[in-house]
Design a protein around this motif. Sequence first.
Motif, mmCIF file in Angstrom:
data_model
loop_
_atom_site.group_PDB
_atom_site.id
_atom_site.type_symbol
_atom_site.label_atom_id
_atom_site.label_comp_id
_atom_site.label_asym_id
_atom_site.label_seq_id
_atom_site.Cartn_x
_atom_site.Cartn_y
_atom_site.Cartn_z
ATOM 1 N N GLY A 71 0.772 -1.231 0.000
ATOM 2 C CA GLY A 71 0.000 0.000 0.000
ATOM 3 C C GLY A 71 0.802 1.278 0.000
ATOM 4 N N ARG A 72 2.144 1.189 -0.046
ATOM 5 C CA ARG A 72 3.010 2.364 -0.088
ATOM 6 C C ARG A 72 3.932 2.258 -1.293
ATOM 7 N NH1 ARG A 72 3.774 4.769 4.929
ATOM 8 N NH2 ARG A 72 4.900 6.359 3.742
ATOM 9 N N VAL A 73 4.364 3.415 -1.791
ATOM 10 C CA VAL A 73 5.288 3.431 -2.925
ATOM 11 C C VAL A 73 6.691 3.704 -2.404
ATOM 12 C CG1 VAL A 73 5.927 4.613 -5.058
ATOM 13 C CG2 VAL A 73 3.510 4.170 -4.547
ATOM 14 N N GLU A 74 7.631 2.860 -2.836
ATOM 15 C CA GLU A 74 9.024 2.994 -2.404
ATOM 16 C C GLU A 74 9.945 3.123 -3.614
ATOM 17 O OE1 GLU A 74 10.392 -0.119 0.148
ATOM 18 O OE2 GLU A 74 8.405 -0.484 0.972
ATOM 19 N N ILE A 75 10.929 4.002 -3.522
ATOM 20 C CA ILE A 75 12.028 4.001 -4.491
ATOM 21 C C ILE A 75 12.979 2.879 -4.068
ATOM 22 C CG2 ILE A 75 14.025 5.257 -5.388
ATOM 23 C CD1 ILE A 75 12.487 7.837 -5.050
ATOM 24 N N ILE A 76 13.212 1.920 -4.968
ATOM 25 C CA ILE A 76 14.025 0.756 -4.612
ATOM 26 C C ILE A 76 15.377 0.726 -5.316
ATOM 27 C CG2 ILE A 76 11.980 -0.619 -4.086
ATOM 28 C CD1 ILE A 76 12.441 -2.100 -6.752
ATOM 29 N N HIS A 77 15.574 1.597 -6.311
ATOM 30 C CA HIS A 77 16.867 1.599 -7.016
ATOM 31 C C HIS A 77 17.077 2.963 -7.657
ATOM 32 C CE1 HIS A 77 20.296 0.147 -9.320
ATOM 33 N NE2 HIS A 77 19.749 0.710 -10.391
ATOM 34 N N VAL A 78 18.294 3.455 -7.606
ATOM 35 C CA VAL A 78 18.661 4.730 -8.234
ATOM 36 C C VAL A 78 19.901 4.514 -9.078
ATOM 37 C CG1 VAL A 78 19.319 7.139 -7.878
ATOM 38 C CG2 VAL A 78 17.703 6.044 -6.302
ATOM 39 N N ALA A 79 19.861 4.984 -10.325
ATOM 40 C CA ALA A 79 21.023 4.950 -11.212
ATOM 41 C C ALA A 79 21.531 6.372 -11.391
ATOM 42 C CB ALA A 79 20.642 4.352 -12.566
ATOM 43 N N THR A 80 22.823 6.567 -11.261
ATOM 44 C CA THR A 80 23.404 7.904 -11.353
ATOM 45 C C THR A 80 24.366 7.991 -12.535
ATOM 46 O OG1 THR A 80 25.151 7.263 -9.800
ATOM 47 C CG2 THR A 80 23.180 8.306 -8.882
ATOM 48 N N PRO A 81 24.611 9.198 -13.058
ATOM 49 C CA PRO A 81 25.491 9.355 -14.227
ATOM 50 C C PRO A 81 26.923 8.919 -13.900
ATOM 51 C CG PRO A 81 24.199 11.343 -13.826
ATOM 52 C CD PRO A 81 24.028 10.478 -12.627
ATOM 53 N N ASP A 82 27.603 8.376 -14.893
ATOM 54 C CA ASP A 82 29.008 8.005 -14.693
ATOM 55 C C ASP A 82 29.938 8.854 -15.549
ATOM 56 O OD1 ASP A 82 28.624 7.062 -17.244
ATOM 57 O OD2 ASP A 82 29.120 4.967 -16.794
ATOM 58 N N ASN A 83 29.424 10.034 -15.974
ATOM 59 C CA ASN A 83 30.226 10.891 -16.850
ATOM 60 C C ASN A 83 30.733 12.144 -16.151
ATOM 61 O OD1 ASN A 83 27.795 12.169 -16.558
ATOM 62 N ND2 ASN A 83 27.207 12.039 -18.729
ATOM 63 N N GLY A 84 30.675 12.149 -14.823
ATOM 64 C CA GLY A 84 31.256 13.257 -14.068
ATOM 65 C C GLY A 84 30.374 14.469 -13.882
ATOM 66 N N VAL A 85 29.154 14.459 -14.423
ATOM 67 C CA VAL A 85 28.278 15.609 -14.242
ATOM 68 C C VAL A 85 27.690 15.588 -12.835
ATOM 69 C CG1 VAL A 85 27.683 15.637 -16.681
ATOM 70 C CG2 VAL A 85 26.216 14.414 -15.083
ATOM 71 N N SER A 86 27.307 16.762 -12.341
ATOM 72 C CA SER A 86 26.684 16.818 -11.019
ATOM 73 C C SER A 86 25.224 16.392 -11.134
ATOM 74 C CB SER A 86 26.778 18.236 -10.453
ATOM 75 O OG SER A 86 26.085 19.148 -11.283
ATOM 76 N N TYR A 87 24.679 15.858 -10.060
ATOM 77 C CA TYR A 87 23.301 15.381 -10.084
ATOM 78 C C TYR A 87 22.738 15.404 -8.667
ATOM 79 C CZ TYR A 87 25.548 11.135 -8.420
ATOM 80 O OH TYR A 87 26.294 10.237 -7.682
ATOM 81 N N LEU A 88 21.429 15.316 -8.577
ATOM 82 C CA LEU A 88 20.735 15.204 -7.298
ATOM 83 C C LEU A 88 20.287 13.763 -7.113
ATOM 84 C CD1 LEU A 88 18.489 18.408 -7.344
ATOM 85 C CD2 LEU A 88 20.520 18.017 -5.951
ATOM 86 N N HIS A 89 20.608 13.164 -5.977
ATOM 87 C CA HIS A 89 20.213 11.788 -5.684
ATOM 88 C C HIS A 89 18.900 11.819 -4.909
ATOM 89 C CE1 HIS A 89 20.236 7.671 -4.256
ATOM 90 N NE2 HIS A 89 21.352 7.417 -4.917
ATOM 91 N N PRO A 90 17.840 11.134 -5.387
ATOM 92 C CA PRO A 90 16.548 11.205 -4.701
ATOM 93 C C PRO A 90 16.476 10.381 -3.420
ATOM 94 C CG PRO A 90 16.401 9.668 -6.517
ATOM 95 C CD PRO A 90 17.774 10.302 -6.602
ATOM 96 N N GLY A 91 17.456 9.495 -3.216
ATOM 97 C CA GLY A 91 17.395 8.606 -2.067
ATOM 98 C C GLY A 91 16.449 7.447 -2.328
ATOM 99 N N VAL A 92 16.448 6.476 -1.447
ATOM 100 C CA VAL A 92 15.548 5.340 -1.572
ATOM 101 C C VAL A 92 14.578 5.350 -0.386
ATOM 102 C CG1 VAL A 92 17.203 3.927 -2.842
ATOM 103 C CG2 VAL A 92 17.162 3.820 -0.338
#
Length: 253
Positions: free
Chosen positions: A102-123
């Motif tokens: 009954g709840r929605v969970e983030i279970i996996h996050v893929a991040t860039p591997d080209n050195g750019v900055s990014y925001l991680h949403p967390g799990v």
Amino acid sequence: MHLERLTSILEIVGQKGAVTVSEICTHADLPKPTAYRLVQDLVSVGLLEPLARGQFSVGSRLKQITHGGLSDSGLLDVIAPALARAATNHGAAFFLSRLRAGRVEIIHVATPDNGVSYLHPGVGKRPLHACSCSKVIAAYSPELLSRSALTGELRRYTDNTITSLRDLESEFEVIRAQGYAECIEELERGICSVATTLGVNGPGATLSIGVTASARVLTHARRKLIGETLRTMARDLSGTLGWREADADRKTG
């Protein structure tokens, strides 16, 4: 004894495909009032579902539980490589979410591997009304709102958070029309996200893929582009997983 009776009913329905309460009484040796009450208990939690002519079959929730390809590891074998490629190509974090209990969970996050900055949403778990990954799943499964503790006013995280069920239902209409959900600084100031489900029904409707970035990066035009990119990814992933309904019934804006 109670659990054994419920299990017996599920076994009977699973083996026969569709049965009446009278047939359950015969096979499980139960009095009709007891069998009827137990069947209704199973229907109420999605383990059985009613058919025509007083018959019952295995419910969608039980199908999701027993679907062999729906384990986290099984899904990631297929979906994680696609998210990794997209993260590098777009220079942003892409994520996979699923409906669980009954709840929605983030279970996996893929991040860039080209050195750019990014925001991680967390799990972890996300509110049904204030994150794209959960809003898009809830849009195709509106019964989630009645199962949850959501009543009247919803928790406010920022000035942009939707705080009434009526407004949330209107938001769901928009999501279904365009085929993806947006979160525009609704959970945290300065952060936006876009997400779509892997299908509009069946197991695909319980899974979403999305991307998160700063509001500066995810402009209106960029969100629209990302939304269409995610829909294409969803169709491809659903096909790979063998879910043919993937996007066939999804409306387009």
